[in-house]
Design a protein around this motif. Structure first.
Motif, PDB file in Angstrom:
ATOM      1  N   PRO A 234       0.827  -1.217   0.000  1.00  0.00           N
ATOM      2  CA  PRO A 234       0.000   0.000   0.000  1.00  0.00           C
ATOM      3  C   PRO A 234       0.851   1.252   0.000  1.00  0.00           C
ATOM      4  O   PRO A 234       1.918   1.301   0.611  1.00  0.00           O
ATOM      5  CB  PRO A 234      -0.803  -0.135   1.304  1.00  0.00           C
ATOM      6  N   ALA A 235       0.321   2.238  -0.745  1.00  0.00           N
ATOM      7  CA  ALA A 235       1.049   3.504  -0.838  1.00  0.00           C
ATOM      8  C   ALA A 235       0.985   4.224   0.495  1.00  0.00           C
ATOM      9  O   ALA A 235      -0.042   4.209   1.181  1.00  0.00           O
ATOM     10  CB  ALA A 235       0.462   4.365  -1.937  1.00  0.00           C
ATOM     11  N   PRO A 236       2.027   4.838   0.901  1.00  0.00           N
ATOM     12  CA  PRO A 236       2.022   5.570   2.180  1.00  0.00           C
ATOM     13  C   PRO A 236       1.064   6.750   2.138  1.00  0.00           C
ATOM     14  O   PRO A 236       0.993   7.478   1.140  1.00  0.00           O
ATOM     15  CB  PRO A 236       3.476   6.002   2.343  1.00  0.00           C
ATOM     16  N   GLN A 237       0.259   6.919   3.179  1.00  0.00           N
ATOM     17  CA  GLN A 237      -0.685   8.027   3.268  1.00  0.00           C
ATOM     18  C   GLN A 237       0.045   9.293   3.696  1.00  0.00           C
ATOM     19  O   GLN A 237       0.920   9.260   4.557  1.00  0.00           O
ATOM     20  CB  GLN A 237      -1.783   7.696   4.289  1.00  0.00           C
ATOM     21  N   PRO A 238      -0.370  10.458   3.066  1.00  0.00           N
ATOM     22  CA  PRO A 238       0.280  11.727   3.468  1.00  0.00           C
ATOM     23  C   PRO A 238      -0.100  12.092   4.890  1.00  0.00           C
ATOM     24  O   PRO A 238      -1.239  11.909   5.332  1.00  0.00           O
ATOM     25  CB  PRO A 238      -0.256  12.737   2.455  1.00  0.00           C
ATOM     26  N   GLU A 239       0.822  12.542   5.617  1.00  0.00           N
ATOM     27  CA  GLU A 239       0.587  12.921   7.000  1.00  0.00           C
ATOM     28  C   GLU A 239      -0.217  14.220   7.069  1.00  0.00           C
ATOM     29  O   GLU A 239      -0.028  15.135   6.252  1.00  0.00           O
ATOM     30  CB  GLU A 239       1.916  13.101   7.734  1.00  0.00           C
ATOM     31  N   LYS A 240      -1.157  14.264   8.024  1.00  0.00           N
ATOM     32  CA  LYS A 240      -1.948  15.479   8.222  1.00  0.00           C
ATOM     33  C   LYS A 240      -1.072  16.552   8.850  1.00  0.00           C
ATOM     34  O   LYS A 240      -0.296  16.270   9.755  1.00  0.00           O
ATOM     35  CB  LYS A 240      -3.132  15.174   9.118  1.00  0.00           C
ATOM     36  N   PRO A 241      -1.259  17.798   8.365  1.00  0.00           N
ATOM     37  CA  PRO A 241      -0.437  18.883   8.956  1.00  0.00           C
ATOM     38  C   PRO A 241      -0.812  19.103  10.409  1.00  0.00           C
ATOM     39  O   PRO A 241      -1.965  19.035  10.806  1.00  0.00           O
ATOM     40  CB  PRO A 241      -0.768  20.098   8.089  1.00  0.00           C
ATOM     41  N   ALA A 242       0.156  19.290  11.201  1.00  0.00           N
ATOM     42  CA  ALA A 242      -0.067  19.530  12.629  1.00  0.00           C
ATOM     43  C   ALA A 242      -0.732  20.877  12.845  1.00  0.00           C
ATOM     44  O   ALA A 242      -0.492  21.839  12.103  1.00  0.00           O
ATOM     45  CB  ALA A 242       1.261  19.453  13.373  1.00  0.00           C
ATOM     46  N   LYS A 243      -1.603  20.922  13.832  1.00  0.00           N
ATOM     47  CA  LYS A 243      -2.281  22.174  14.148  1.00  0.00           C
ATOM     48  C   LYS A 243      -1.292  23.173  14.705  1.00  0.00           C
ATOM     49  O   LYS A 243      -0.436  22.842  15.499  1.00  0.00           O
ATOM     50  CB  LYS A 243      -3.380  21.925  15.165  1.00  0.00           C
ATOM     51  N   THR A 244      -1.498  24.435  14.255  1.00  0.00           N
ATOM     52  CA  THR A 244      -0.592  25.484  14.722  1.00  0.00           C
ATOM     53  C   THR A 244      -0.900  25.847  16.157  1.00  0.00           C
ATOM     54  O   THR A 244      -1.990  25.578  16.691  1.00  0.00           O
ATOM     55  CB  THR A 244      -0.711  26.721  13.823  1.00  0.00           C
ATOM     56  N   THR A 245       0.022  26.491  16.770  1.00  0.00           N
ATOM     57  CA  THR A 245      -0.134  26.889  18.168  1.00  0.00           C
ATOM     58  C   THR A 245      -1.252  27.914  18.341  1.00  0.00           C
ATOM     59  O   THR A 245      -2.032  27.878  19.300  1.00  0.00           O
ATOM     60  CB  THR A 245       1.196  27.443  18.692  1.00  0.00           C
ATOM     61  N   LYS A 246      -1.362  28.826  17.343  1.00  0.00           N
ATOM     62  CA  LYS A 246      -2.403  29.851  17.435  1.00  0.00           C
ATOM     63  C   LYS A 246      -3.792  29.235  17.357  1.00  0.00           C
ATOM     64  O   LYS A 246      -4.721  29.638  18.069  1.00  0.00           O
ATOM     65  CB  LYS A 246      -2.224  30.879  16.320  1.00  0.00           C
ATOM     66  N   ALA A 247      -3.972  28.253  16.488  1.00  0.00           N
ATOM     67  CA  ALA A 247      -5.283  27.610  16.367  1.00  0.00           C
ATOM     68  C   ALA A 247      -5.650  26.902  17.652  1.00  0.00           C
ATOM     69  O   ALA A 247      -6.807  26.908  18.092  1.00  0.00           O
ATOM     70  CB  ALA A 247      -5.264  26.628  15.199  1.00  0.00           C
ATOM     71  N   VAL A 248      -4.686  26.274  18.282  1.00  0.00           N
ATOM     72  CA  VAL A 248      -4.943  25.584  19.546  1.00  0.00           C
ATOM     73  C   VAL A 248      -5.353  26.591  20.621  1.00  0.00           C
ATOM     74  O   VAL A 248      -6.300  26.379  21.393  1.00  0.00           O
ATOM     75  CB  VAL A 248      -3.720  24.762  19.966  1.00  0.00           C
ATOM     76  N   LYS A 249      -4.641  27.725  20.690  1.00  0.00           N
ATOM     77  CA  LYS A 249      -4.959  28.744  21.680  1.00  0.00           C
ATOM     78  C   LYS A 249      -6.329  29.338  21.448  1.00  0.00           C
ATOM     79  O   LYS A 249      -7.105  29.616  22.387  1.00  0.00           O
ATOM     80  CB  LYS A 249      -3.899  29.833  21.668  1.00  0.00           C
TER      81      LYS A 249
END
Length: 262
Positions: A234-249
């Motif tokens: 199976p082809a490797p799945q692209p990793e989801k971008p990590a949430k930025t610090t500002k979005a978390v705050k």
């Protein structure tokens, strides 16, 4: 009365040869009966050591040059028939520490051994000896499976059988330390499309002091046609971008405001 002349008989060559041979034999017999002749002979020697523990790394001499004095008949026998004499047995008590044999001690041993003649000296100053401990080593045999050349759409469909699976080497410990850890066998056939069962020569180092338990190996395996292509991984799945610090705050702030309103 007529005068008669006597004719000399011709000398016959076989008679002359026989006379010369008889004279030579009589002279030789008289000469051999005399004493105080000195000759150099090759005398047989046998080195005695524990062959289960030690092995010579250089060939041991089978004869030694000896100057002897004695009766002509005895010297004639030892000169022309040296290997009919009983060899002198020379013990080597500590082969790893013994590097040479002093010819003076060897001459003394020969004097006690050959009592019918007088030993003058042994030719050479020393006899060099080189021993090593006798060792054994088991080495596994493997097949270079990655190097098997198969025809298109053919695969190895069975276990690769190897007989024998190990080879035993015996020889000097110093030489065995340089032996490889494994013996890899390559399949010489090309574009294989049928099952394989052949005897192959082992690619082992050749040395006169090393004995191998085998020099050939039997390799067998089955080959079959691949009817369906092998599934692709199976082809490797692209990793989801990590949430930025500002979005978390921002998310935490909105949640806090909703709690206060309540």
């Amino acid at each position: 009365m007529p005068l008669t002349t006597t004719q000399s008989r011709p000398v016959q060559l076989p008679t002359l040869v026989l006379c010369l041979v008889a004279a030579a034999v009589i002279w030789l017999l008289n000469a051999l009966n005399k004493n105080n002749y000195t000759v150099s002979v090759q005398y047989p020697i046998e080195f005695v050591y524990n062959q289960k523990l030690y092995v010579p790394t250089t060939p041991l001499p089978k004869t030694i040059g000896v100057s002897i004095t004695g009766n002509g008949w005895k010297l004639f026998r030892k000169s022309w028939l040296p290997f009919r004499s009983q060899p002198i047995r020379y013990p080597v008590a500590n082969p790893l520490q013994t590097k040479f044999i002093n010819t003076a001690s060897l001459a003394a041993a020969l004097t006690d051994h050959a009592k019918d003649v007088r030993v003058n000296f042994v030719a050479g100053d020393t006899l060099t000896l080189n021993f090593d401990r006798l060792a054994a080593q088991e080495v596994p045999i493997i097949v270079d499976s990655a190097g098997i050349d198969l025809a298109d759409r053919m695969v190895v469909s069975s276990f690769i059988n190897v007989s024998p699976r190990t080879i035993r080497f015996e020889g000097p410990a110093r030489l065995l330390r340089a032996m490889p850890d494994t013996i890899k066998v390559k399949i010489p056939a090309r574009r294989l499309a049928l099952s394989y069962d052949e005897e192959l020569r082992l690619p082992i180092p050749r040395h006169p002091l090393i004995r191998a338990s085998a020099d050939q190996v039997t390799v067998s395996f089955e080959v079959a046609e691949l009817l369906q292509p092998l599934p692709l991984p199976p082809a490797p799945q692209p990793e989801k971008p990590a949430k930025t610090t500002k979005a978390v705050k921002a998310k935490k702030s909105a949640k806090a405001k909703s709690v206060r309103k309540k």
